[in-house]
Scaffold this motif. Structure first.
Motif, PDB file in Angstrom:
ATOM      1  N   LEU A 174       2.483  -6.526   4.592  1.00 55.66           N
ATOM      2  CA  LEU A 174       1.146  -6.554   5.202  1.00 55.66           C
ATOM      3  C   LEU A 174       1.074  -7.664   6.249  1.00 55.66           C
ATOM      4  CD1 LEU A 174      -1.375  -4.835   4.637  1.00 55.66           C
ATOM      5  CD2 LEU A 174      -2.268  -6.725   3.336  1.00 55.66           C
ATOM      6  N   ASP A 175       1.725  -8.789   5.955  1.00 58.08           N
ATOM      7  CA  ASP A 175       1.747  -9.934   6.877  1.00 58.08           C
ATOM      8  C   ASP A 175       2.361  -9.514   8.213  1.00 58.08           C
ATOM      9  OD1 ASP A 175       1.167 -12.616   7.321  1.00 58.08           O
ATOM     10  OD2 ASP A 175       3.256 -13.186   6.998  1.00 58.08           O
TER      11      ASP A 175
ATOM     12  N   ARG B  70      -2.788  -0.932   3.960  1.00 60.60           N
ATOM     13  CA  ARG B  70      -3.703  -1.602   3.015  1.00 60.60           C
ATOM     14  C   ARG B  70      -4.107  -0.654   1.900  1.00 60.60           C
ATOM     15  NH1 ARG B  70      -7.230  -6.096   5.925  1.00 60.60           N
ATOM     16  NH2 ARG B  70      -7.962  -6.356   3.818  1.00 60.60           N
ATOM     17  N   LYS B  71      -4.381   0.609   2.275  1.00 64.27           N
ATOM     18  CA  LYS B  71      -4.754   1.605   1.253  1.00 64.27           C
ATOM     19  C   LYS B  71      -3.586   1.838   0.307  1.00 64.27           C
ATOM     20  CE  LYS B  71      -8.065   4.402   3.820  1.00 64.27           C
ATOM     21  NZ  LYS B  71      -8.180   5.674   4.535  1.00 64.27           N
ATOM     22  N   ALA B  72      -2.381   1.973   0.889  1.00 64.22           N
ATOM     23  CA  ALA B  72      -1.210   2.279   0.061  1.00 64.22           C
ATOM     24  C   ALA B  72      -0.883   1.125  -0.877  1.00 64.22           C
ATOM     25  CB  ALA B  72      -0.010   2.577   0.958  1.00 64.22           C
TER      26      ALA B  72
ATOM     27  N   HIS C  80       5.572   4.375  -1.244  1.00 58.91           N
ATOM     28  CA  HIS C  80       4.350   4.527  -2.025  1.00 58.91           C
ATOM     29  C   HIS C  80       3.879   5.981  -2.085  1.00 58.91           C
ATOM     30  CE1 HIS C  80       4.092   0.184  -2.018  1.00 58.91           C
ATOM     31  NE2 HIS C  80       3.147   0.288  -2.912  1.00 58.91           N
ATOM     32  N   GLY C  81       4.719   6.888  -1.596  1.00 55.56           N
ATOM     33  CA  GLY C  81       4.378   8.300  -1.713  1.00 55.56           C
ATOM     34  C   GLY C  81       3.497   8.825  -0.593  1.00 55.56           C
ATOM     35  N   TRP C  82       3.488   8.126   0.538  1.00 50.88           N
ATOM     36  CA  TRP C  82       2.717   8.613   1.690  1.00 50.88           C
ATOM     37  C   TRP C  82       3.662   9.374   2.609  1.00 50.88           C
ATOM     38  CZ3 TRP C  82      -2.332   6.444   3.659  1.00 50.88           C
ATOM     39  CH2 TRP C  82      -3.080   5.897   2.621  1.00 50.88           C
ATOM     40  N   HIS C  83       3.086  10.178   3.492  1.00 59.75           N
ATOM     41  CA  HIS C  83       3.902  10.876   4.486  1.00 59.75           C
ATOM     42  C   HIS C  83       3.107  10.996   5.784  1.00 59.75           C
ATOM     43  CE1 HIS C  83       2.284  15.209   3.895  1.00 59.75           C
ATOM     44  NE2 HIS C  83       1.389  14.343   3.534  1.00 59.75           N
TER      45      HIS C  83
ATOM     46  N   ARG D  32      -0.705   9.958   5.529  1.00 62.98           N
ATOM     47  CA  ARG D  32      -1.555  10.495   4.455  1.00 62.98           C
ATOM     48  C   ARG D  32      -0.871  10.311   3.129  1.00 62.98           C
ATOM     49  NH1 ARG D  32      -2.508  16.351   6.978  1.00 62.98           N
ATOM     50  NH2 ARG D  32      -3.753  15.755   8.777  1.00 62.98           N
ATOM     51  N   ARG D  33      -1.712  10.182   2.109  1.00 66.67           N
ATOM     52  CA  ARG D  33      -1.171  10.116   0.752  1.00 66.67           C
ATOM     53  C   ARG D  33      -0.753  11.522   0.345  1.00 66.67           C
ATOM     54  NH1 ARG D  33      -2.504   6.451  -3.245  1.00 66.67           N
ATOM     55  NH2 ARG D  33      -4.281   5.749  -2.050  1.00 66.67           N
ATOM     56  N   LYS D  34       0.436  11.652  -0.248  1.00 66.58           N
ATOM     57  CA  LYS D  34       0.900  12.981  -0.682  1.00 66.58           C
ATOM     58  C   LYS D  34       0.117  13.426  -1.893  1.00 66.58           C
ATOM     59  CE  LYS D  34       5.399  14.287   0.869  1.00 66.58           C
ATOM     60  NZ  LYS D  34       6.767  14.550   0.557  1.00 66.58           N
ATOM     61  N   ARG D  35      -0.231  14.701  -1.932  1.00 67.50           N
ATOM     62  CA  ARG D  35      -0.913  15.245  -3.112  1.00 67.50           C
ATOM     63  C   ARG D  35       0.066  15.308  -4.263  1.00 67.50           C
ATOM     64  NH1 ARG D  35      -4.645  20.265  -1.245  1.00 67.50           N
ATOM     65  NH2 ARG D  35      -5.918  19.148   0.237  1.00 67.50           N
TER      66      ARG D  35
END
Lengths: 205, 104
Positions: A95-96, A154-156, B89-92, B100-103
């Protein structure tokens, strides 16, 4: 911080990170464990990129402020405040670095906007104005991309990482496929259907 | 565009290059009198202006080259590490659009 403590990432490490990221991006689930291992190594390199970002910010501030020490100080204070706000107290090195990217692109976009404005004000040649406008647009686009990446990151990072493989389970037999519940079925159960409403309306008439 | 020697007369004549409606460049005879000298001077001035603008664009690019190079390195590293973290983290990112976050 002494420079000895900073681990400079080797080109091989960056190449491997790029290759593994490309594989994961292409949908290769076997790349994800290695991706996580490489990311776990990243905090050692965070300081190196932080120093690089600091150098870059210094060069942009030099360009923008010139000999004006007041403007130089004001820009440095503003940049610090921006980084603090965007970081929100997080100590995550990923994030930094994303915040460093946003701060740098913000500096570049503002410098190039000021230069573009000066070109118009001083009536410089249309070709020079076009060149400066093009660079300003590129810098603004880079800033927006950096912001979008930061928001996603940030969301992830706020959510726990997916522990299971990212692939959806493959249901081979018919019974297993039919056993998968429709996620919306419960939602429709409680609602009157159009046909039922129509029948009620006909009975009341 | 420029002065051209014509063998038949052994004299220099000025020709102006213009682009026609069909996009082709054609040379237009101007002559060798005062009008030709004025046209040659105007062409030279235009050339000098273009050169000055080119030099100022180069100077502008050179002034920010150091900052651009450092910024590009940080941006490339940040983009790579952010993509790696999001994928982990499972995003694509379908079709180069937003992440987007993967379903599940």
């Amino acid at each position: 911080m002494s420079t000895d403590a900073i681990a400079t990432p080797t080109p091989e490490q960056m190449t491997e990170l790029q290759a593994v990221t490309d594989r994961a991006r292409a949908g290769d689930h076997t790349a994800v464990p290695r991706l996580r291992e490489l990311l776990a190594l990243f905090p050692r390199h965070g300081a190196y990129f932080g120093d690089l970002a600091l150098q870059a910010a210094g060069v942009w501030i030099d360009l923008a402020a010139g000999p004006d020490l007041h403007l130089r100080e004001s820009l440095a204070v503003k940049l610090d405040a921006l980084r603090r706000d965007l970081l929100g107290g997080s100590a995550d090195p990923v994030l930094d670095l994303a915040v460093d990217r946003v701060a740098l692109t913000w500096l570049a976009a503002n410098y190039l906007t000021a230069m573009d404005g000066a070109a118009v004000k001083h009536g410089e040649s249309p070709r020079l104005q076009a060149f400066r406008a093009k660079r300003r647009h590129q810098a603004e686009r880079a800033h927006l991309t950096a912001l979008a990446a930061l928001v996603a990151l940030r969301k992830a990072l706020a959510a726990p990482p997916a522990a299971a493989p990212l692939a959806a389970p493959v249901l081979t037999d018919r019974a297993a496929r039919e056993a998968v519940a429709n996620r919306l079925s419960g939602f429709f159960d409680g609602l009157p259907t159009l046909a039922r409403d129509g029948a009620k309306a006909a009975a009341s008439n | 565009m420029g002065w051209e020697l014509r063998a038949a007369s052994g004299k220099m004549y000025f020709y102006k290059a213009t682009r026609g409606a069909d996009g082709r460049v054609v040379k237009v005879y101007v002559g060798r009198g005062d009008r030709a000298h004025a046209a040659a001077a105007a062409a030279e001035a235009r050339r000098n202006d273009r050169e000055a603008v080119r030099r100022s664009i180069e100077a502008e690019a050179a002034r920010t080259a150091g900052a651009d190079e450092l910024t590009a390195r940080v941006v490339a590293a940040a983009a790579l590490v952010a993509a790696a973290a999001l994928l982990a983290h499972g995003w694509h990112r379908p079709n180069y659009g937003p992440w987007r976050r993967k379903r599940t």
